[in-house]
Design an enzyme around this catalytic site. Structure first.
Site, PDB file in Angstrom:
ATOM      1  N   SER A 112       2.765  61.195   1.757  1.00 49.12           N
ATOM      2  CA  SER A 112       2.072  60.030   2.307  1.00 49.12           C
ATOM      3  C   SER A 112       0.814  59.763   1.491  1.00 49.12           C
ATOM      4  O   SER A 112       0.172  60.701   1.000  1.00 49.12           O
ATOM      5  CB  SER A 112       1.670  60.304   3.757  1.00 49.12           C
ATOM      6  OG  SER A 112       0.769  59.293   4.200  1.00 49.12           O
ATOM      7  N   TYR A 170      -1.914  65.451  10.210  1.00 49.23           N
ATOM      8  CA  TYR A 170      -0.701  64.973   9.527  1.00 49.23           C
ATOM      9  C   TYR A 170      -0.881  65.053   8.015  1.00 49.23           C
ATOM     10  O   TYR A 170      -0.003  65.538   7.278  1.00 49.23           O
ATOM     11  CB  TYR A 170      -0.434  63.537   9.981  1.00 49.23           C
ATOM     12  CG  TYR A 170       0.582  62.777   9.179  1.00 49.23           C
ATOM     13  CD1 TYR A 170       1.951  62.984   9.373  1.00 49.23           C
ATOM     14  CD2 TYR A 170       0.181  61.818   8.246  1.00 49.23           C
ATOM     15  CE1 TYR A 170       2.885  62.266   8.646  1.00 49.23           C
ATOM     16  CE2 TYR A 170       1.114  61.097   7.522  1.00 49.23           C
ATOM     17  CZ  TYR A 170       2.459  61.321   7.718  1.00 49.23           C
ATOM     18  OH  TYR A 170       3.380  60.608   6.997  1.00 49.23           O
TER      19      TYR A 170
END
Ligand code: NAD
Length: 250
Positions: free
Chosen positions: A141, A155
């Site tokens: 990401s 995350y």
């Protein structure tokens, strides 16, 4: 004949979203695709049907990657049904709405189990069996390279570990002619984002403004980057963190 004709790909979390986009694209390029899913069998079958409708070949495999030993179970089922592996895409992942101040240990563990541990052990099982010219592509990401979205800290940590893992994998597997890369999406229009992204025009515009191209990403745009890395044209790219954020980090 596609560029991946004769190759076999395993894509985790391919029942929907980015994983489905990747599975469909690799299928169109000629690969036989193992469509992994966690719980939604009907959705996985839809991905398989879409690949077959486009003239490709696919089958589905279930495994809950939050469970202990999940990678082993998934790998055994894959091996029973496929004749070798060329492309592993570790795409399955989960987010969290709990930030630094709130997150509890069980959720922290679950995040790392699904996002980091499962890709690690799946790659460990797949690596010895990957054929010459094999590919491992891990979906990370853009948030591992920015702190603009501080609520995503836990995350981002799971994905940062994946980034480091990928670089080491490239070194360890390079001598066997296998590449390993990370593809890092920015904000993509998938079910996991639907609630906040589609809540209002302002939310959508705010998300689009992250990208210098002024739009929200689509699964197909991520799949196209993965397809390049998986293809023969991607053979000289390894150990890289490939930005697929539409310039969100520029
Ligand atoms: P999604 O929630 O639509 O799809 C995630 C997939 O992972 C689903 O198929 C789901 O079944 C699977 N999965 C989740 N938990 C699982 C479990 N315990 N066992 C087995 N499978 C499980 O998400 P998405 O938006 O398509 O994201 C795909 C990947 O891209 C994820 O790794 C995510 O972190 C990453 N990513 C997404 C975005 C985005 O904006 N959508 C941005 C950056 C990175």
């Amino acid at each position: 004949m596609g560029v991946l004709t004769g190759r076999t790909a395993l894509v985790t979390g391919a029942s929907r979203g980015i994983g489905r986009g990747i599975a469909e694209r690799l299928g169109r390029d000629g690969a036989r695709v193992a469509v992994h899913y966690g719980s939604n069998e009907a959705a996985a079958k839809e991905t398989v049907a879409a690949i077959e409708a486009a003239g490709g070949s696919a089958f589905e495999i279930r495994a809950d990657l939050a469970e202990p030993g999940a990678a082993q179970g998934l790998w055994e089922e894959f091996e029973a049904r496929a004749d070798g592996l060329d492309i592993l895409v570790n795409n399955a992942g989960i987010g969290t709405s709990s930030a630094f101040a709130e997150i509890e240990e069980a959720e922290f563990d679950r995040l790392f189990t699904v996002n980091t541990k499962a890709p690690f052990f799946l790659a460990q099982l797949a690596a010895p069996r990957l054929r010459e010219g094999g590919r491992i592509i891990n979906i990370s990401s853009g948030v591992t390279r920015t702190t603009l979205l501080p609520d995503l800290m836990p995350y981002a940590m799971t994905k940062s570990a994946l980034d480091v893992f990928t670089r080491y994998l490239a070194r360890v597997l390079g001598p066997r002619g296998i590449t390993a890369n990370t593809v890092a999406p920015g904000i993509v229009d998938t079910d996991v984002n639907a609630e906040w992204l589609r809540a209002s025009d302002e939310a959508w515009a705010g998300a689009a403004a992250f990208s210098v191209l002024g739009k929200v990403g689509t699964p197909a745009e991520i799949a196209d980057v993965v397809a390049f890395l998986a293809s023969p044209d991607g053979r000289w790219v390894t150990g890289q963190w490939v930005d697929a954020t539409g310039g969100s980090l520029v």
